[in-house]
Design a protein around this motif. Structure first.
Motif, PDB file in Angstrom:
ATOM      1  N   ARG A  18     113.285  22.843  60.341  1.00  0.00           N
ATOM      2  CA  ARG A  18     113.246  22.089  61.605  1.00  0.00           C
ATOM      3  C   ARG A  18     114.490  22.342  62.443  1.00  0.00           C
ATOM      4  NH1 ARG A  18     113.356  15.508  61.335  1.00  0.00           N
ATOM      5  NH2 ARG A  18     113.939  15.053  63.507  1.00  0.00           N
ATOM      6  N   LEU A  19     115.632  22.451  61.770  1.00  0.00           N
ATOM      7  CA  LEU A  19     116.904  22.649  62.470  1.00  0.00           C
ATOM      8  C   LEU A  19     117.253  24.123  62.657  1.00  0.00           C
ATOM      9  CD1 LEU A  19     119.028  19.874  60.702  1.00  0.00           C
ATOM     10  CD2 LEU A  19     117.868  19.766  62.917  1.00  0.00           C
ATOM     11  N   ASN A  20     116.403  24.991  62.119  1.00  0.00           N
ATOM     12  CA  ASN A  20     116.653  26.436  62.187  1.00  0.00           C
ATOM     13  C   ASN A  20     117.992  26.798  61.550  1.00  0.00           C
ATOM     14  OD1 ASN A  20     115.850  29.067  62.837  1.00  0.00           O
ATOM     15  ND2 ASN A  20     116.932  29.035  64.798  1.00  0.00           N
ATOM     16  N   TYR A  21     118.271  26.191  60.411  1.00  0.00           N
ATOM     17  CA  TYR A  21     119.463  26.503  59.630  1.00  0.00           C
ATOM     18  C   TYR A  21     119.046  27.348  58.418  1.00  0.00           C
ATOM     19  CZ  TYR A  21     122.571  23.034  61.887  1.00  0.00           C
ATOM     20  OH  TYR A  21     123.372  22.320  62.748  1.00  0.00           O
ATOM     21  N   ASP A  22     119.605  28.534  58.323  1.00  0.00           N
ATOM     22  CA  ASP A  22     119.382  29.323  57.092  1.00  0.00           C
ATOM     23  C   ASP A  22     120.497  29.006  56.101  1.00  0.00           C
ATOM     24  OD1 ASP A  22     121.680  31.041  57.482  1.00  0.00           O
ATOM     25  OD2 ASP A  22     120.526  32.145  58.983  1.00  0.00           O
ATOM     26  N   LEU A  23     120.381  29.557  54.906  1.00  0.00           N
ATOM     27  CA  LEU A  23     121.356  29.261  53.869  1.00  0.00           C
ATOM     28  C   LEU A  23     122.219  30.469  53.527  1.00  0.00           C
ATOM     29  CD1 LEU A  23     119.292  26.923  51.525  1.00  0.00           C
ATOM     30  CD2 LEU A  23     121.146  26.293  53.078  1.00  0.00           C
ATOM     31  N   ASP A  24     122.287  31.440  54.436  1.00  0.00           N
ATOM     32  CA  ASP A  24     123.222  32.540  54.239  1.00  0.00           C
ATOM     33  C   ASP A  24     124.633  31.997  54.353  1.00  0.00           C
ATOM     34  OD1 ASP A  24     121.160  34.317  54.020  1.00  0.00           O
ATOM     35  OD2 ASP A  24     121.201  34.886  56.134  1.00  0.00           O
ATOM     36  N   ILE A  25     125.535  32.507  53.531  1.00  0.00           N
ATOM     37  CA  ILE A  25     126.928  32.080  53.630  1.00  0.00           C
ATOM     38  C   ILE A  25     127.507  32.648  54.905  1.00  0.00           C
ATOM     39  CG2 ILE A  25     129.195  32.240  52.550  1.00  0.00           C
ATOM     40  CD1 ILE A  25     127.186  30.396  51.164  1.00  0.00           C
ATOM     41  N   ARG A  26     128.095  31.759  55.711  1.00  0.00           N
ATOM     42  CA  ARG A  26     128.512  32.110  57.066  1.00  0.00           C
ATOM     43  C   ARG A  26     130.007  32.337  57.135  1.00  0.00           C
ATOM     44  NH1 ARG A  26     125.424  29.255  60.734  1.00  0.00           N
ATOM     45  NH2 ARG A  26     127.029  27.735  61.184  1.00  0.00           N
TER      46      ARG A  26
END
Length: 259
Positions: free
Chosen positions: A251-259
């Motif tokens: 919903r928030l368009n957050y991926d879980l790649d380390i940024r």
């Protein structure tokens, strides 16, 4: 609370609505508060800290919370009120709050939020939460210590804690025109546009559009970005996080790649 901390809008100033800023810890709370001070003439320091040791409130009493905010309606309040409480603490007083205050809820990518909180917890001289763990283990560890003053009940992990904080507040913001969700990344990357959105929400125009220092008034600013290897989470942990909050992350368009 020391009554001397309270400041009010003077007769010759633009009158703004009373503001409550809410967030999970390390979500850009002071960045938003300082933006309100710079651009809308609120007082971000001293802010009114809705927290243990700062106000004489039993936070587990609906009546005590109601009495505090009812008292605040007696002022043309210029100070920002700050809280890290989940929605459940305010639910029974939401009608009062949304009738007399504008609520700004700021949220941030969970990896960035929890990474910053992990470092803070390891640095402070008290037990705020799980200490001495890798970031991967911290995310999955159950909350403990002083951070539990914001809990109605125990939660299985620090990530669950983020999920159950952000999700209900965003649901309220989608339904109630007196509550606005502010995406930290938007405030950071599109500052001017986001400030004008906030102005429309507050039904007032900014006096200035001056970006504040993000770390001003922040406890132990999170500026060390050196050891990125320490921030890694395992594939198993990514699956764990997606199982808990995949719906909200999408919903928030957050991926879980380390940024």
């Amino acid at each position: 609370m020391d009554i001397k901390l309270i400041t009010e809008f003077r007769d010759n100033e633009v009158q703004r609505p009373r503001v409550l800023v809410v967030s999970h810890e390390r979500s850009g709370t002071h960045f938003l508060m300082n933006s309100l001070e710079n651009c809308f003439n609120y007082t971000a320091f001293p802010w009114l800290n809705f927290d243990w040791g700062s106000v004489p409130v039993n936070f587990y009493s609906t009546a005590d919370i109601r009495n505090f905010f009812t008292t605040m309606t007696g002022y043309r309040l210029k100070n920002v009120i700050k809280s890290h409480h989940p929605m459940v603490f305010f639910h029974d007083n939401l009608d009062l709050l949304t009738s007399h205050f504008k609520i700004l809820y700021i949220y941030r990518h969970p990896i960035d939020t929890l990474r910053s909180y992990w470092r803070l917890i390891d640095k402070v001289g008290w037990v705020e939460g799980p200490k001495g763990l890798s970031f991967d283990s911290f995310i999955k560890a159950p909350p403990l210590g002083y951070c539990m003053r914001y809990h109605m009940e125990q939660l299985p992990s620090m990530f669950h804690r983020w999920y159950y904080h952000v999700g209900p507040w965003l649901d309220i913001a989608s339904k109630n025109e007196a509550v606005m969700a502010v995406r930290y990344e938007s405030l950071d990357d599109q500052f001017e546009d986001t400030l004008h959105q906030i102005g429309r929400f507050l039904c007032t125009s900014p006096s200035n559009v001056i970006r504040p220092n993000r770390t001003k008034n922040v406890i132990m600013p999170d500026v060390d970005q050196q050891d990125r290897q320490a921030y890694q989470v395992s594939h198993q942990t990514v699956l764990f996080l997606k199982k808990i909050a995949g719906d909200l992350l999408n919903r928030l368009n957050y991926d879980l790649d380390i940024r």
